[in-house]
Write a protein that holds these residues in place. Structure first.
Motif, PDB file in Angstrom:
ATOM      1  N   THR A 113      40.021  27.528  58.799  1.00  0.00           N
ATOM      2  CA  THR A 113      40.116  26.475  59.802  1.00  0.00           C
ATOM      3  C   THR A 113      41.480  25.782  59.717  1.00  0.00           C
ATOM      4  OG1 THR A 113      37.733  26.082  59.664  1.00  0.00           O
ATOM      5  CG2 THR A 113      39.076  24.342  60.642  1.00  0.00           C
ATOM      6  N   PRO A 114      42.234  25.722  60.823  1.00  0.00           N
ATOM      7  CA  PRO A 114      43.531  25.027  60.777  1.00  0.00           C
ATOM      8  C   PRO A 114      43.326  23.524  60.580  1.00  0.00           C
ATOM      9  CG  PRO A 114      42.974  25.646  63.038  1.00  0.00           C
ATOM     10  CD  PRO A 114      41.954  26.292  62.164  1.00  0.00           C
ATOM     11  N   ILE A 115      44.279  22.878  59.916  1.00  0.00           N
ATOM     12  CA  ILE A 115      44.205  21.441  59.667  1.00  0.00           C
ATOM     13  C   ILE A 115      44.901  20.690  60.796  1.00  0.00           C
ATOM     14  CG2 ILE A 115      44.985  19.592  58.142  1.00  0.00           C
ATOM     15  CD1 ILE A 115      44.612  21.444  55.796  1.00  0.00           C
ATOM     16  N   ASN A 116      44.143  19.826  61.474  1.00  0.00           N
ATOM     17  CA  ASN A 116      44.695  18.968  62.527  1.00  0.00           C
ATOM     18  C   ASN A 116      44.827  17.557  61.947  1.00  0.00           C
ATOM     19  OD1 ASN A 116      44.641  21.045  64.565  1.00  0.00           O
ATOM     20  ND2 ASN A 116      42.422  20.768  64.654  1.00  0.00           N
ATOM     21  N   ALA A 117      45.986  17.263  61.389  1.00  0.00           N
ATOM     22  CA  ALA A 117      46.176  16.008  60.661  1.00  0.00           C
ATOM     23  C   ALA A 117      46.365  14.839  61.615  1.00  0.00           C
ATOM     24  CB  ALA A 117      47.365  16.122  59.720  1.00  0.00           C
ATOM     25  N   ALA A 118      45.758  13.698  61.255  1.00  0.00           N
ATOM     26  CA  ALA A 118      45.895  12.466  62.025  1.00  0.00           C
ATOM     27  C   ALA A 118      45.631  11.288  61.090  1.00  0.00           C
ATOM     28  CB  ALA A 118      44.904  12.450  63.197  1.00  0.00           C
ATOM     29  N   LEU A 119      45.901  10.060  61.576  1.00  0.00           N
ATOM     30  CA  LEU A 119      45.623   8.858  60.796  1.00  0.00           C
ATOM     31  C   LEU A 119      44.113   8.714  60.628  1.00  0.00           C
ATOM     32  CD1 LEU A 119      46.571   6.192  59.494  1.00  0.00           C
ATOM     33  CD2 LEU A 119      46.407   5.147  61.764  1.00  0.00           C
ATOM     34  N   LEU A 120      43.642   8.447  59.391  1.00  0.00           N
ATOM     35  CA  LEU A 120      42.213   8.368  59.094  1.00  0.00           C
ATOM     36  C   LEU A 120      41.817   6.952  58.723  1.00  0.00           C
ATOM     37  CD1 LEU A 120      41.757  11.588  56.912  1.00  0.00           C
ATOM     38  CD2 LEU A 120      41.300  11.315  59.361  1.00  0.00           C
ATOM     39  N   ASP A 121      40.774   6.439  59.387  1.00  0.00           N
ATOM     40  CA  ASP A 121      40.160   5.159  59.017  1.00  0.00           C
ATOM     41  C   ASP A 121      39.055   5.471  58.019  1.00  0.00           C
ATOM     42  OD1 ASP A 121      38.671   2.860  58.757  1.00  0.00           O
ATOM     43  OD2 ASP A 121      38.752   2.336  60.881  1.00  0.00           O
ATOM     44  N   MET A 122      39.318   5.296  56.724  1.00  0.00           N
ATOM     45  CA  MET A 122      38.378   5.702  55.696  1.00  0.00           C
ATOM     46  C   MET A 122      37.097   4.875  55.702  1.00  0.00           C
ATOM     47  SD  MET A 122      39.102   8.397  54.195  1.00  0.00           S
ATOM     48  CE  MET A 122      40.413   9.502  53.684  1.00  0.00           C
TER      49      MET A 122
END
Length: 655
Positions: free
Chosen positions: A500-509
């Protein structure tokens, strides 16, 4: 001039069978059934290799081998011993006397021919040195016509009569090209080409599929299977030759370094004190094309491993004398054996014994049963793992060598380009392992559905005929089917995540943890959440990390009167560090190295349900994001899991 093979065996059937196989591979064959006849032929003819039985009517093959090694004229003559003798001591004696190889009956004839060819033609596996073609067709008439046509055109030709035999020959010979009939008994031509394309060592071999069918869709199916060209059998032989010449030109330009093939001849050592189970296991492995060595004790196995290498070891956990744990420990402590895959076989699910076996160095374990599908899949998976690790090691060693050379004479740019190429190759090898795991998991679903379906039919349609014990047994079958289904689904998920390719974005943990907690369906455990800094990553994949870690914490805290799960985080330099702490069962740090491996469980399924894949998925996702994961624990005092992701600064950029 063809090499001469001398076959010495008192069985006419064996002599005829091997003679046909060696003649198809281009050897000149001499055969006899006694020691006296063998001595006469050795004295009068120039022999390239000897295939020698142990038990002969007028003597012993090992004694004849002793004479061969004592003679200056034949001391270097390659000798392959072939025997139905089950005693490991006979195999050890033959190898110590000077046999170059020892194969047990029933044998795989393609394996015997491949080994003999390695002894007399060590360069035969290199397509760069010979224009070689492997022709696979079950029609004797047609394949001999093809042999004659190709040999007249200057090619070296080997033939096979089945897909299974052809695949084994392809793995050992590495021909310049393969021509295969589409319709074959057993493995058909399209299936063979797909197997070739999945094998790292063989995928570059050009393949041409032949067919006698007029079906217009046949060509599309052939190309979809991975064929380089498609030829109808009624076409002129010049057309076939032209297509092969083109395929060979493409292959010659591709180059590539040789690597070991998973489809090549493999030897399995099975160790068990139960002769009944050992024989059943041996028959199954022979049927899969393995050369099998059967040992009845750890002592026999260690003696054998001192003179002959194997590709995989199956070891019974509970044995008298030198037990399975100690045998495993000794094998894994040997520099020459420690990388050999070892699967522990257990009759009972004894948690302590299994953990000790894994701690002794076993790579996997499986419960004994009369159903061998899972065991066969595990054997191939372990062999594929070893192959990929060997290639990874080779790549790392090459990188180190290149760095040393760069320090002496090359430019930094050239070193960077070489490193990038090696990294790409390493990535490709890992992708092959993931694809293989996916294929194994997918193929296991069919028989599992059949077992579950038939047990349901028994329960619904024959309920009046079953007593209480019968209903209990059906319940056990269905429960194990459900457990196996969960295991397969987790393994498929593990394989899918690797692709699965990684689609990186800002994460609200904070939002991700809340969503993951709602998926655990826990009402008894208390969740305490501390500050959670933002980071950057793939939302769906990082969500899976939180789900798996929180579910684990809930599961292993289930026995507490007041289970508490604590989640926190902080920043360290360019990383965000997150943690999940529970007050549950914990684990022994002595077994920490097994924690993030596939199928590695530190508690029995009777204590805690699960498949042993969840933490492996977490490890995969975190490392693909460039992060790290680790754990701390003591038995009975809970566990702390921590992982890192790239940190974000105040503007939403990576720190």
């Amino acid at each position: 001039m063809n090499e001469v093979v001398l076959i010495v065996d008192d069985s006419l059937t064996v002599r005829m069978d091997l003679a046909e196989a060696f003649e198809s591979a281009g050897f000149e064959v001499l055969s006899c059934g006694t020691v006296a006849e063998a001595r006469a032929l050795l004295a009068s003819r120039r022999i390239g290799v000897v295939v020698l039985d142990v038990i002969l009517p007028d003597g012993n093959g090992v004694d004849l081998l002793t004479e061969i090694r004592a003679s200056a004229a034949s001391a270097r003559l390659p000798v392959l011993m072939l025997s139905s003798e089950a005693e490991v001591k006979d195999r050890i004696r033959g190898l110590r006397t000077g046999a170059d190889e020892y194969v047990g009956k029933p044998y795989e004839r393609a394996y015997v021919v491949a080994k003999a060819r390695q002894f007399v033609r060590p360069d035969a596996a290199s397509p760069a040195t010979r224009r070689s073609i492997l022709v696979i067709d079950d029609s004797v008439t047609f394949r001999e016509q093809m042999r004659q046509a190709f040999e007249e055109a200057g090619y070296a030709v080997t033939v096979a009569g089945s897909g299974e035999e052809g695949l084994a020959l392809a793995a050992s010979l590495r021909p310049g090209a393969i021509v295969v009939d589409g319709l074959l008994p057993g493995m058909d031509g399209a299936a063979l080409i797909r197997r070739v394309r999945l094998d790292a060592a063989l995928r570059g071999i050009p393949c041409v599929l032949l067919t006698g069918s007029e079906d217009l869709g046949a060509e599309l199916r052939a190309l979809d299977a991975g064929a380089d060209a498609f030829v109808r059998k009624d076409e002129d032989v010049d057309v076939i030759l032209a297509k092969f010449a083109a395929a060979l030109r493409v292959a010659a330009g591709a180059g590539g370094e040789a690597t070991s093939s998973l489809s090549g001849p493999k030897r399995v050592l099975a160790i068990d004190d139960s002769n009944t189970y050992l024989q059943e296991l041996g028959e199954m492995l022979h049927g899969e094309g393995y050369d099998v060595v059967l040992a009845h004790s750890g002592e026999e196995a260690l003696d054998l491993l001192g003179v002959q290498t194997v590709d995989c070891i199956l070891l019974d956990l509970m044995m008298p004398g030198l037990g399975g744990q100690e045998t495993c420990r000794r094998i894994k402590s040997s520099a020459g054996l420690r990388d050999t895959p070892l699967i522990m076989l257990t009759a009972l699910e004894d948690r302590a014994a299994v953990l000790e076996g894994l701690a002794a160095g076993a790579d996997d374990y499986i419960q004994k049963s009369g159903e061998f599908d899972v065991l066969k899949a595990r054997i191939r998976t372990q062999m594929r793992r070893q192959q990929v690790e060997t290639e990874n090691r080779r790549i790392r060693e090459e990188l180190l060598r290149q760095e040393i050379e760069a320090g002496r004479a090359r430019a930094a740019q050239e070193l960077a380009e070489t490193r990038a190429q090696m990294v790409l190759e390493l990535k490709k090898k890992n992708e092959e392992l993931e694809a293989f795991s996916y294929s194994v998991s997918h193929d296991l679903r069919g028989p599992l559905r059949a077992i579950a379906g038939y047990s349901q039919i028994l329960e619904e349609d024959y309920t009046a005929l079953l007593d209480g014990e019968g209903h209990r047994v059906i319940g056990e079958i269905q429960a194990n089917c459900n457990m196996m289904g969960a295991l397969i689904n987790d393994l498929l998920e593990f394989s899918r995540l690797g692709r699965t390719p990684i689609n990186a974005a800002l994460l609200d943990m904070d939002e991700l943890v809340a969503a993951a907690w709602s998926r655990t369906a826990s009402t008894a455990a208390e969740l305490r959440i501390g500050p959670l800094p933002p980071s950057r990553g793939d939302r769906a994949l990082v969500m899976q990390v939180w789900i798996n870690l929180l579910s684990n914490a809930v599961k292993y805290s289930g026995g507490r009167e007041r289970p508490v799960i604590e989640v926190g985080g902080h920043l360290e330099s360019a990383e965000a560090v997150y943690s999940v702490r529970d007050n549950g069962a914990g684990f022994d740090m002595h077994y920490y190295k097994k924690l993030f491996g596939v199928f590695q469980r530190l508690h029995s399924s009777n204590e805690f349900a699960g498949t042993g894949v969840g933490l492996a998925i977490v490890h995969n996702i975190v490392t693909r994001h460039g992060g790290r994961i680790w754990a701390e624990s003591r038995e009975g005092e809970g566990a702390l899991f921590q992982f890192t992701l790239p940190a974000m600064d105040g503007d939403g950029e990576e720190g």
